[in-house]
Design a protein around this motif. Structure first.
Motif, mmCIF file in Angstrom:
data_model
loop_
_atom_site.group_PDB
_atom_site.id
_atom_site.type_symbol
_atom_site.label_atom_id
_atom_site.label_comp_id
_atom_site.label_asym_id
_atom_site.label_seq_id
_atom_site.Cartn_x
_atom_site.Cartn_y
_atom_site.Cartn_z
ATOM 1 N N PHE A 160 -14.768 7.525 -35.862
ATOM 2 C CA PHE A 160 -14.844 7.135 -34.455
ATOM 3 C C PHE A 160 -14.755 8.337 -33.515
ATOM 4 O O PHE A 160 -14.368 8.202 -32.356
ATOM 5 N N GLU A 161 -15.136 9.491 -34.044
ATOM 6 C CA GLU A 161 -15.364 10.677 -33.219
ATOM 7 C C GLU A 161 -16.811 11.103 -33.442
ATOM 8 O O GLU A 161 -17.091 12.112 -34.093
ATOM 9 N N PRO A 162 -17.755 10.333 -32.916
ATOM 10 C CA PRO A 162 -19.171 10.558 -33.217
ATOM 11 C C PRO A 162 -19.656 11.897 -32.697
ATOM 12 O O PRO A 162 -19.152 12.427 -31.710
ATOM 13 N N GLN A 163 -20.655 12.434 -33.382
ATOM 14 C CA GLN A 163 -21.191 13.733 -32.991
ATOM 15 C C GLN A 163 -22.619 13.877 -33.484
ATOM 16 O O GLN A 163 -23.062 13.166 -34.392
ATOM 17 N N LEU A 164 -23.327 14.798 -32.873
ATOM 18 C CA LEU A 164 -24.671 15.152 -33.321
ATOM 19 C C LEU A 164 -24.563 16.176 -34.437
ATOM 20 O O LEU A 164 -23.736 17.091 -34.378
ATOM 21 N N GLU A 165 -25.407 16.026 -35.439
ATOM 22 C CA GLU A 165 -25.332 16.895 -36.613
ATOM 23 C C GLU A 165 -26.744 17.232 -37.077
ATOM 24 O O GLU A 165 -27.618 16.362 -37.112
ATOM 25 N N VAL A 184 -29.045 14.018 -36.438
ATOM 26 C CA VAL A 184 -28.558 12.654 -36.606
ATOM 27 C C VAL A 184 -27.326 12.443 -35.741
ATOM 28 O O VAL A 184 -26.634 13.390 -35.356
ATOM 29 N N ILE A 185 -27.079 11.181 -35.412
ATOM 30 C CA ILE A 185 -25.869 10.756 -34.713
ATOM 31 C C ILE A 185 -24.936 10.219 -35.789
ATOM 32 O O ILE A 185 -25.220 9.199 -36.413
ATOM 33 N N SER A 220 -25.813 3.280 -36.643
ATOM 34 C CA SER A 220 -27.032 2.587 -37.044
ATOM 35 C C SER A 220 -26.848 1.073 -37.018
ATOM 36 O O SER A 220 -27.762 0.344 -36.631
ATOM 37 N N ASP A 221 -25.679 0.610 -37.437
ATOM 38 C CA ASP A 221 -25.411 -0.827 -37.577
ATOM 39 C C ASP A 221 -24.224 -1.206 -36.716
ATOM 40 O O ASP A 221 -23.089 -1.124 -37.152
ATOM 41 N N LYS A 250 -24.915 7.188 -40.279
ATOM 42 C CA LYS A 250 -25.621 7.986 -39.268
ATOM 43 C C LYS A 250 -26.835 7.217 -38.760
ATOM 44 O O LYS A 250 -27.274 6.221 -39.349
ATOM 45 N N TYR A 251 -27.384 7.692 -37.652
ATOM 46 C CA TYR A 251 -28.619 7.163 -37.068
ATOM 47 C C TYR A 251 -29.425 8.366 -36.612
ATOM 48 O O TYR A 251 -28.916 9.220 -35.876
ATOM 49 N N ASP A 252 -30.658 8.470 -37.073
ATOM 50 C CA ASP A 252 -31.480 9.615 -36.691
ATOM 51 C C ASP A 252 -31.686 9.632 -35.179
ATOM 52 O O ASP A 252 -32.003 8.595 -34.579
ATOM 53 N N LEU A 253 -31.541 10.797 -34.569
ATOM 54 C CA LEU A 253 -31.816 10.905 -33.133
ATOM 55 C C LEU A 253 -33.260 10.524 -32.837
ATOM 56 O O LEU A 253 -33.559 9.922 -31.799
#
Length: 462
Positions: free
Chosen positions: A105-110, A117-118, A124-125, A440-443
């Motif tokens: 619950f500390e989301p980030q871009l990677e 990805v996010i 994603s879900d 993850k969810y692809d940007l």
């Protein structure tokens, strides 16, 4: 209304849209754990506030469980199509936490080999997918001052915990929620970069039985030989469920209600970019093990199955205990397609077992009669081809009508309770690790998903 300007706005606003998603992802809205009730409320409040900020009249609705979010916009335009958009804001638990590479619950871009990805639970879900639609509406409102359709927003907070409040809520709010067609963004693409519209979802039938032999567990030295062993008998029964030559289910009448896939849909599937070798190897397989006359995609999307999900009996502890067990147990699920009737199928399965019981063996069936039929969507409606064309334009790749091996119960409820067909369009990839650590969810999915919904709204409004 200018679609080109809307798409330009989406491009320029991507950074801000991503920040909004990250803010929502920080709320640990785990619906199945009562300890997170306040966080589920907070996620609903966040969505209400965000919808209100773009001119959508939204509010939180109480249920016996977690709240629903309902919003409306464009009601004054009675000549425009009316759409219902569904998503869910609750997420799965994060266990096992030690397998996460970053706090869930500390989301980030990677950065990854497949692009940015996010990373975070719910990316994603279904929070990322839900927000693709909200962001498309935000851009339409910003550019044109209004949306091209009447839209009802319906966000659920219990999808990941069995949706106990969903059916009563739909029945009570039937008039308010009914629309021309539903839009559901909780699905994936058939292959990376290949947009998809789900055209059929498999149903489910569950059953469980116990074979009972001797009155009690018996000493195998005293009764080994003359004694009936329920584990041996249940093994023979299970082996009788399938034909070894063809891989087909051997229960009489099992395939009643099953239909062949239309040739045009098969053409789309064959050219959709699905990598069978990769799909199988990801699970440790070298070949497909279903019905031999059907492709792997057909087996997954369009054929029914009978699976043994659990099998046990006798001594389970360390070492050896020389007994003939009194009972043996089996759990079964069947995935259904076409017009298969779960209740009729259950009766056929039980008859298959009961007809093969040896003397001195009885069967006890589970009384929880759980089952739901498949959901086959009428893709001849003009909205489906319009949406497929819009997706094709955005992804520069023919969009396909895909199948889904699993079930999305809300689509069936929209049909049975609200009388609506559903357009199921999602932008997840198979490697998004939904329900697993490191989701993850692809940007790219987020960005092009927003643009896709903007195009779909434009196409459905004409």
């Amino acid at each position: 209304m200018s679609l080109t300007s809307v798409l330009d706005r989406i491009n320029s606003d991507l950074s801000a849209a991503t920040d909004r998603l990250l803010e929502l992802l920080r709320i640990p809205s785990i619906s199945t754990d009562p300890a997170y009730k306040a966080e589920c409320d907070a996620a609903a409040d966040w969505l209400v506030k965000d919808l209100n900020s773009i001119g959508i009249q939204a509010e939180k609705r109480a249920t016996p469980g977690h709240p629903m979010v309902v919003g409306h916009v464009g009601g004054e335009n009675t000549d425009a199509p009316h759409l219902l958009f569904y998503g869910h804001y609750d997420v799965q638990p994060v266990d096992p936490l030690n397998l996460w590479s970053t706090p869930p619950f500390e989301p980030q871009l990677e950065e990854t080999p497949n692009g940015t990805v996010i990373r975070g639970r719910g990316s994603s879900d279904d929070k990322g997918q839900l927000m693709t639609f909200v962001e498309a509406c935000r851009a339409w409102q910003a550019v044109n001052g209004s949306l091209p359709c009447r839209i009802t927003f319906f966000f659920e907070g219990e999808e990941e915990s069995g949706s106990p409040s969903l059916i009563p809520f739909l029945e009570a709010a039937k008039e308010e929620l009914s629309a021309d067609i539903a839009l559901i963004c909780d699905t994936s693409m058939v292959a990376r970069g290949v947009p998809s519209v789900a055209s059929q979802l498999r149903g489910m039938m569950k059953d469980e039985f116990t074979l009972i032999g001797p009155k009690i567990d018996l000493h195998s030295g005293h009764y080994g030989g003359p004694g009936l062993n329920p584990l041996r008998e249940i093994s023979k029964l299970i082996a009788s469920f399938h034909d070894d030559e063809t891989g087909a289910v051997a229960v009489e009448g099992f395939y009643e209600g099953v239909h062949e896939v239309p040739a045009e849909i098969l053409r789309q599937w064959k050219g959709c970019g699905f990598d069978e070798t990769d799909y199988l190897s990801n699970a440790g397989y070298t070949v497909a093990h279903g019905e031999k006359k059907y492709s792997t995609l057909e087996q997954q999307w369009a054929r029914p199955t009978l699976e043994i999900n659990g099998l046990w009996g006798g001594y389970q502890g360390a070492g050896t205990k020389t007994v003939i067990p009194s009972e043996a147990h089996c759990k079964i699920t069947c995935r259904l397609v076409g017009d298969m009737d779960p209740d009729a199928l259950r009766a056929k399965l039980r008859k298959h077992v009961e007809d093969r019981l040896p003397k001195d063996c009885t069967v006890k069936w589970d009384l929880d009669l759980d089952g739901s039929p498949a959901y086959v969507i009428d893709t001849t409606r003009p909205e489906f081809e319009a949406a497929r064309g819009a997706l094709t334009d955005e992804w520069d790749r023919e969009a396909v009508f895909s199948g889904m091996g699993g079930s999305i119960p809300v689509a069936g409820y929209f049909k049975s309770i609200l009388g609506m067909d559903a357009l199921l369009i999602g932008f997840a990839n198979e490697d998004d690790a939904i329900h697993s650590p490191n989701e993850k969810y692809d940007l790219k999915s987020f960005h092009k998903g927003i643009r896709s919904w903007a195009r779909v709204l434009d196409a459905l409004s004409k």
